[in-house]
Design a protein around this motif. Structure first.
Motif, PDB file in Angstrom:
ATOM      1  N   HIS A 127      -0.393 -24.707   9.238  1.00 50.46           N
ATOM      2  CA  HIS A 127       0.772 -24.572   8.366  1.00 50.46           C
ATOM      3  C   HIS A 127       1.015 -23.100   8.039  1.00 50.46           C
ATOM      4  CE1 HIS A 127       3.174 -25.573   4.641  1.00 50.46           C
ATOM      5  NE2 HIS A 127       3.657 -26.428   5.508  1.00 50.46           N
ATOM      6  N   MET A 128      -0.051 -22.386   7.720  1.00 49.01           N
ATOM      7  CA  MET A 128       0.042 -20.954   7.435  1.00 49.01           C
ATOM      8  C   MET A 128       0.506 -20.184   8.668  1.00 49.01           C
ATOM      9  SD  MET A 128      -0.258 -18.079   5.901  1.00 49.01           S
ATOM     10  CE  MET A 128      -0.899 -18.566   4.300  1.00 49.01           C
ATOM     11  N   LEU A 129      -0.019 -20.549   9.839  1.00 47.30           N
ATOM     12  CA  LEU A 129       0.352 -19.874  11.070  1.00 47.30           C
ATOM     13  C   LEU A 129       1.841 -20.066  11.355  1.00 47.30           C
ATOM     14  CD1 LEU A 129      -1.028 -18.188  13.239  1.00 47.30           C
ATOM     15  CD2 LEU A 129      -1.353 -20.282  14.565  1.00 47.30           C
ATOM     16  N   GLY A 130       2.360 -21.269  11.080  1.00 44.62           N
ATOM     17  CA  GLY A 130       3.781 -21.532  11.268  1.00 44.62           C
ATOM     18  C   GLY A 130       4.640 -20.686  10.340  1.00 44.62           C
ATOM     19  N   ALA A 131       4.210 -20.574   9.086  1.00 41.45           N
ATOM     20  CA  ALA A 131       4.958 -19.749   8.128  1.00 41.45           C
ATOM     21  C   ALA A 131       4.938 -18.284   8.541  1.00 41.45           C
ATOM     22  CB  ALA A 131       4.362 -19.911   6.735  1.00 41.45           C
ATOM     23  N   LEU A 132       3.810 -17.830   9.044  1.00 42.06           N
ATOM     24  CA  LEU A 132       3.709 -16.442   9.505  1.00 42.06           C
ATOM     25  C   LEU A 132       4.615 -16.205  10.707  1.00 42.06           C
ATOM     26  CD1 LEU A 132       2.363 -13.696   9.193  1.00 42.06           C
ATOM     27  CD2 LEU A 132       0.470 -14.516  10.616  1.00 42.06           C
ATOM     28  N   ALA A 133       4.735 -17.211  11.572  1.00 40.46           N
ATOM     29  CA  ALA A 133       5.622 -17.091  12.733  1.00 40.46           C
ATOM     30  C   ALA A 133       7.071 -16.902  12.291  1.00 40.46           C
ATOM     31  CB  ALA A 133       5.496 -18.329  13.620  1.00 40.46           C
ATOM     32  N   ILE A 134       7.488 -17.634  11.263  1.00 37.31           N
ATOM     33  CA  ILE A 134       8.845 -17.482  10.730  1.00 37.31           C
ATOM     34  C   ILE A 134       9.059 -16.056  10.235  1.00 37.31           C
ATOM     35  CG2 ILE A 134      10.462 -18.237   8.935  1.00 37.31           C
ATOM     36  CD1 ILE A 134       9.013 -20.962   9.017  1.00 37.31           C
ATOM     37  N   CYS A 160       7.491 -13.388  11.129  1.00 38.27           N
ATOM     38  CA  CYS A 160       7.481 -12.448  12.252  1.00 38.27           C
ATOM     39  C   CYS A 160       8.834 -12.423  12.963  1.00 38.27           C
ATOM     40  CB  CYS A 160       6.379 -12.829  13.242  1.00 38.27           C
ATOM     41  SG  CYS A 160       4.710 -12.436  12.670  1.00 38.27           S
ATOM     42  N   VAL A 161       9.397 -13.601  13.197  1.00 38.36           N
ATOM     43  CA  VAL A 161      10.701 -13.668  13.863  1.00 38.36           C
ATOM     44  C   VAL A 161      11.775 -13.015  12.999  1.00 38.36           C
ATOM     45  CG1 VAL A 161      12.499 -15.216  14.726  1.00 38.36           C
ATOM     46  CG2 VAL A 161      10.104 -15.722  15.190  1.00 38.36           C
ATOM     47  N   SER A 192       2.809  -3.723   9.576  1.00 34.80           N
ATOM     48  CA  SER A 192       2.422  -3.191  10.889  1.00 34.80           C
ATOM     49  C   SER A 192       3.288  -3.805  11.993  1.00 34.80           C
ATOM     50  CB  SER A 192       0.948  -3.491  11.165  1.00 34.80           C
ATOM     51  OG  SER A 192       0.128  -2.984  10.136  1.00 34.80           O
ATOM     52  N   TRP A 193       3.577  -5.097  11.860  1.00 34.53           N
ATOM     53  CA  TRP A 193       4.415  -5.806  12.831  1.00 34.53           C
ATOM     54  C   TRP A 193       5.819  -5.188  12.878  1.00 34.53           C
ATOM     55  CZ3 TRP A 193       4.069  -9.557  16.532  1.00 34.53           C
ATOM     56  CH2 TRP A 193       5.222 -10.243  16.876  1.00 34.53           C
ATOM     57  N   GLY A 194       6.400  -4.962  11.716  1.00 38.08           N
ATOM     58  CA  GLY A 194       7.725  -4.355  11.670  1.00 38.08           C
ATOM     59  C   GLY A 194       7.729  -2.968  12.293  1.00 38.08           C
ATOM     60  N   LEU A 195       6.663  -2.204  12.048  1.00 37.55           N
ATOM     61  CA  LEU A 195       6.562  -0.862  12.619  1.00 37.55           C
ATOM     62  C   LEU A 195       6.430  -0.929  14.138  1.00 37.55           C
ATOM     63  CD1 LEU A 195       6.421   2.152  12.106  1.00 37.55           C
ATOM     64  CD2 LEU A 195       3.948   1.911  11.731  1.00 37.55           C
ATOM     65  N   PHE A 196       5.676  -1.906  14.623  1.00 36.70           N
ATOM     66  CA  PHE A 196       5.498  -2.052  16.073  1.00 36.70           C
ATOM     67  C   PHE A 196       6.841  -2.248  16.772  1.00 36.70           C
ATOM     68  CE2 PHE A 196       4.785  -4.590  19.906  1.00 36.70           C
ATOM     69  CZ  PHE A 196       3.836  -3.815  20.567  1.00 36.70           C
ATOM     70  N   TRP A 197       7.717  -3.026  16.154  1.00 39.74           N
ATOM     71  CA  TRP A 197       9.012  -3.302  16.773  1.00 39.74           C
ATOM     72  C   TRP A 197      10.021  -2.181  16.549  1.00 39.74           C
ATOM     73  CZ3 TRP A 197       9.811  -6.904  20.307  1.00 39.74           C
ATOM     74  CH2 TRP A 197       8.865  -7.915  20.414  1.00 39.74           C
TER      75      TRP A 197
END
Length: 346
Positions: free
Chosen positions: A184-191, A193-194, A336-341
Motif C-alpha cells: 500500500h505504501m509502495l503504491g502511494a509512493l508510486a503516485i 513519483c509520477v 532526490s527524485w525530483g532533482l534526478f528528473w
C-alpha cells in the motif's frame, strides 16, 4: 491560440502541484492512522459501519429496540459485529438473529467502538477520495493541451490511485494482513513519483551534470527506496509487538535481539547517508538555485531522520516520532527524485 495554450500549461502545472501535495497529505494521514492504531476504525469499506457519515457515539453502533436499520448497517451486539441483511425495525435481536436478519461479520473480530479511531480512519479515506479530483482534472487538462506525455503520466497516476484504493479495501477486509500495508505504501509512493515527474516536466528546469554525479544520485535513490521499504516492514513488527502488550520503552531492545530486519534498517541509514553525500560531493559546490535548494533540503531531512532514529534506538520509541520519521524518509526520496528528473548527463 498561443495565449490559450500558455494559460492551459500554467494550469497544468498548478493542478499537478495540487495533485502531488494532496497525495502527500494522504500519505501523512495514513501515517497518523498507523501511529494511533486506527487502521480498523471503520470495519468495512468504502462505507463506515454501513454509513456514509461515520458514527460519533457508541449508541449509533449498538442495537437499539425500535430503531430502523437499512441493509448493510453494522452494529455491535453480544461482543460481535453484525450486518443487517435487509431493511428492518428492531424489535427483538435474538428473534431477528434466528430468522437471519442479522449475520455476524466474520472477516475480522472487531467488537469495540472507538470514535477517535473511526474518524481518524474516515478522514484518511476522505482525503484519499479528494486526492482523486486534481488527478482527474490533470488528466482532462493534459488531453485538452494535447500534451501526450503528461496525459500518459496522468493516466498512470490515476491507475495507481485506483490500485491503492482497491488495496485499501483488501487491507480492511483482511484486517491489516501482513505485507499488504507495505505494498500500500509502495503504491502511494508510486503516485507521488509520477506526479513529481509531471511537475518537473512542466517546470522545464534542466541542469547538465557530470555522469558520475547523476549515477550516484540514482544509486542514492535505490538505497533510499530500500530503506523506506524495510522501515515499513519494521513498523509492522512494531505494531505486532505493541499488540502483544510490549511497552514502547522495550521495543528497541526487543527488535534488536529478535529481528534482523530491524538491525539492517538501523544500519542502513549510514549507507543512505553515504550515498547521498557522494552525489552531493560529485555535483560540486556550485549550481543553479533550485538545485542547491533541493540539495540543502535533502541534507536537512537526513539530519532530521537521524534524530528520530536515535529516539527509537535510545529513547522510548515515541509514537509521535513514527510518522515524522516516515515523512522525512519520503522527503529525502522525493526531493532526490525530483532533482534526478531535472538533470541530464554530460
Amino acid at each position: 491560440m498561443s495565449g490559450f495554450t500558455t494559460s492551459l500549461n500554467t494550469w497544468l502545472l498548478r493542478v499537478a502541484r495540487v495533485a502531488f501535495w494532496m497525495a502527500f497529505l494522504v500519505v501523512l494521514a495514513g501515517s497518523v492512522v498507523r501511529m494511533t492504531g486506527s487502521g480498523m476504525g471503520c470495519p468495512d469499506w468504502p462505507k463506515c459501519f454501513g454509513l456514509m457519515v461515520p458514527p460519533t457515539e457508541a449508541s449509533q453502533v449498538t442495537w437499539q429496540e425500535g430503531e430502523t436499520y437499512e441493509a448493510g448497517r453494522m452494529l455491535v451486539a453480544h461482543d460481535q459485529l453484525w450486518v443487517a441483511q435487509r431493511d428492518l425495525t428492531a424489535e427483538d435481536f435474538l428473534l431477528e438473529q434466528a430468522r437471519g436478519d442479522w449475520q455476524p461479520y466474520t472477516k475480522h473480530d472487531y467488537a469495540v467502538f472507538n470514535p477517535v479511531h473511526t474518524w481518524v480512519e474516515f478522514i484518511n479515506r476522505l482525503l484519499g477520495a479528494l486526492a482523486g479530483l486534481p488527478a482527474l482534472l490533470l488528466f482532462v487538462l493534459a488531453a485538452l493541451a494535447r500534451d501526450m506525455k503528461t496525459w500518459l503520466l496522468s493516466l498512470l497516476a490515476l491507475v495507481a490511485l485506483g490500485f491503492v484504493a482497491w488495496l485499501g479495501k483488501l487491507v480492511v477486509d483482511g484486517n491489516l494482513i501482513p505485507h499488504s500495508i507495505t505494498i500500500h505504501m509502495l503504491g502511494a509512493l508510486a503516485i507521488l513519483c509520477v506526479d513529481s515527474v509531471i511537475v518537473q516536466r512542466l517546470r522545464g528546469l534542466t541542469v547538465r551534470w557530470h555522469r558520475s554525479a547523476r549515477w550516484a544520485l540514482a544509486l542514492a535513490l535505490l538505497v533510499t527506496l530500500g530503506q523506506i521499504l524495510t522501515g515499513t516492514e519494521v513498523r509492522e513488527l512494531v505494531d505486532a509487538l505493541l499488540k502483544d502488550g510490549l511497552g514502547r520503552p522495550d521495543l528497541a531492545a526487543s527488535l534488536a535481539d529478535n529481528h534482523l530486519l530491524y538491525l539492517i534498517h538501523r544500519s542502513g541509514y549510514w549507507v543512505v547517508l553515504g550515498a547521498h553525500a557522494f552525489w552531493m560531493w560529485r555535483m560540486g559546490p556550485f549550481g543553479q538555485r533550485h538545485v542547491l535548494r533541493a540539495r540543502n533540503l535533502v541534507a536537512a531531512l537526513l539530519v532530521a531522520q537521524l534524530i528520530t532514529g536515535l529516539l527509537f534506538a535510545y529513547g522510548a520509541f515515541p509514537a509521535w516520532a513514527q510518522p515524522i520519521h516516515l515523512l522525512m524518509g519520503l522527503g529525502v526520496f522525493l526531493a532526490s527524485w525530483g532533482l534526478f528528473w531535472r538533470t541530464t548527463s554530460r
